[in-house]
Design a protein around this motif. Structure first.
Motif, mmCIF file in Angstrom:
data_model
loop_
_atom_site.group_PDB
_atom_site.id
_atom_site.type_symbol
_atom_site.label_atom_id
_atom_site.label_comp_id
_atom_site.label_asym_id
_atom_site.label_seq_id
_atom_site.Cartn_x
_atom_site.Cartn_y
_atom_site.Cartn_z
ATOM 1 N N MET A 66 32.972 1.092 29.292
ATOM 2 C CA MET A 66 32.000 0.915 27.987
ATOM 3 C C MET A 66 31.136 0.587 27.827
ATOM 4 N N GLY A 67 31.538 -1.051 28.479
ATOM 5 C CA GLY A 67 30.261 -1.596 28.843
ATOM 6 C C GLY A 67 28.777 -1.105 29.160
ATOM 7 N N LEU A 68 29.451 -0.857 30.110
ATOM 8 C CA LEU A 68 28.373 -0.137 31.884
ATOM 9 C C LEU A 68 27.685 1.030 31.574
ATOM 10 N N VAL A 69 28.677 1.790 31.114
ATOM 11 C CA VAL A 69 27.913 2.529 30.796
ATOM 12 C C VAL A 69 26.715 2.859 29.527
ATOM 13 N N VAL A 71 25.292 0.012 28.137
ATOM 14 C CA VAL A 71 24.679 -1.698 28.807
ATOM 15 C C VAL A 71 23.814 -0.086 29.349
ATOM 16 N N ALA A 72 23.713 0.317 30.392
ATOM 17 C CA ALA A 72 22.998 1.772 31.834
ATOM 18 C C ALA A 72 22.287 2.680 30.765
ATOM 19 N N ILE A 73 22.707 2.803 29.849
ATOM 20 C CA ILE A 73 22.043 4.440 28.796
ATOM 21 C C ILE A 73 21.009 4.020 28.373
ATOM 22 N N LEU A 74 21.220 2.518 27.090
ATOM 23 C CA LEU A 74 20.353 1.454 26.592
ATOM 24 C C LEU A 74 19.541 1.268 27.505
ATOM 25 N N GLY A 75 19.153 0.658 28.777
ATOM 26 C CA GLY A 75 18.646 0.572 29.790
ATOM 27 C C GLY A 75 17.833 1.220 29.742
ATOM 28 N N ILE A 76 18.247 2.371 30.475
ATOM 29 C CA ILE A 76 17.262 3.745 29.998
ATOM 30 C C ILE A 76 16.438 3.805 28.715
ATOM 31 N N VAL A 77 16.473 4.239 28.258
ATOM 32 C CA VAL A 77 15.994 4.409 26.651
ATOM 33 C C VAL A 77 15.190 3.387 26.415
ATOM 34 N N LEU A 78 15.635 2.408 26.187
ATOM 35 C CA LEU A 78 15.234 0.703 25.566
ATOM 36 C C LEU A 78 14.188 -0.092 26.793
ATOM 37 N N PHE A 79 14.307 0.500 28.038
ATOM 38 C CA PHE A 79 14.124 -1.018 28.751
ATOM 39 C C PHE A 79 13.200 -0.108 30.233
ATOM 40 N N GLU A 81 14.490 1.764 32.463
ATOM 41 C CA GLU A 81 15.032 1.498 33.257
ATOM 42 C C GLU A 81 15.445 2.711 34.736
ATOM 43 N N SER A 82 15.396 3.234 35.582
ATOM 44 C CA SER A 82 15.652 4.196 36.346
ATOM 45 C C SER A 82 16.255 5.484 35.721
ATOM 46 N N ALA A 83 16.210 6.743 35.911
ATOM 47 C CA ALA A 83 17.315 7.726 35.262
ATOM 48 C C ALA A 83 17.144 8.886 36.628
ATOM 49 N N ASP A 84 17.170 7.795 37.814
ATOM 50 C CA ASP A 84 17.307 8.641 38.654
ATOM 51 C C ASP A 84 18.649 9.629 38.871
ATOM 52 N N VAL A 85 18.501 10.768 39.445
ATOM 53 C CA VAL A 85 19.967 11.662 39.557
ATOM 54 C C VAL A 85 21.379 10.929 40.163
ATOM 55 N N PRO A 86 20.871 9.575 41.248
ATOM 56 C CA PRO A 86 22.322 9.593 41.745
ATOM 57 C C PRO A 86 22.578 8.850 39.932
ATOM 58 N N LEU A 88 22.637 8.588 37.004
ATOM 59 C CA LEU A 88 23.207 9.347 36.323
ATOM 60 C C LEU A 88 24.308 10.128 36.550
ATOM 61 N N ILE A 89 24.119 10.808 37.943
ATOM 62 C CA ILE A 89 25.833 10.893 37.992
ATOM 63 C C ILE A 89 26.574 9.301 38.875
ATOM 64 N N SER A 90 27.070 8.830 38.857
ATOM 65 C CA SER A 90 27.181 7.682 38.592
ATOM 66 C C SER A 90 28.340 6.979 37.661
ATOM 67 N N LEU A 91 26.826 6.896 36.390
ATOM 68 C CA LEU A 91 27.780 7.386 35.099
ATOM 69 C C LEU A 91 28.488 8.141 34.897
#
Length: 108
Positions: A66-69, A71-79, A81-86, A88-91
């Motif tokens: 939960m923390g990983l997903v 923070v990664a999503i919020l990193g994309i939105v707020l900072f 950060e990369s939202a490339d396909v690999p 997003l598939i990993s998330l």
């Protein structure tokens, strides 16, 4: 079901903990630094309540996932950060693992 509530609350607190850590700027900003301490401690406390009845491996995997997903999503939105396909598939795969662990623990 109560243990799962505590576990999900711990996961959300973990997300706020990590974001506060980022915003604390190395503990140089007071409010984010205090939030880091409060939500970090709260997350650990809620996790300890959840693992009283949930399997340890399942609870830890869900909590960190939960923390990983989150923070990664919020990193994309707020900072921006990369939202490339690999990535997003990993998330999505991590999220699928979290759901799978929940579904396989039918006793709680």
């Amino acid at each position: 079901m109560t243990a799962w509530f505590f576990l999900f609350a711990a996961g959300f607190a973990e997300i706020i903990f990590v974001l506060s850590l980022k915003f604390s700027m190395g503990f140089t900003k007071l409010i984010p630094s205090l939030m880091t301490l409060v939500f970090g401690a709260g997350s650990f406390y809620l996790l300890t309540v959840a693992i009283k009845t949930l399997p340890l491996g399942t609870a830890y995997a869900v909590w960190t996932g939960m923390g990983l997903v989150g923070v990664a999503i919020l990193g994309i939105v707020l900072f921006k950060e990369s939202a490339d396909v690999p990535r997003l598939i990993s998330l999505v795969l991590v999220l699928a693992g979290i759901v799978g662990l929940k579904l396989t623990d039918i006793s709680h």
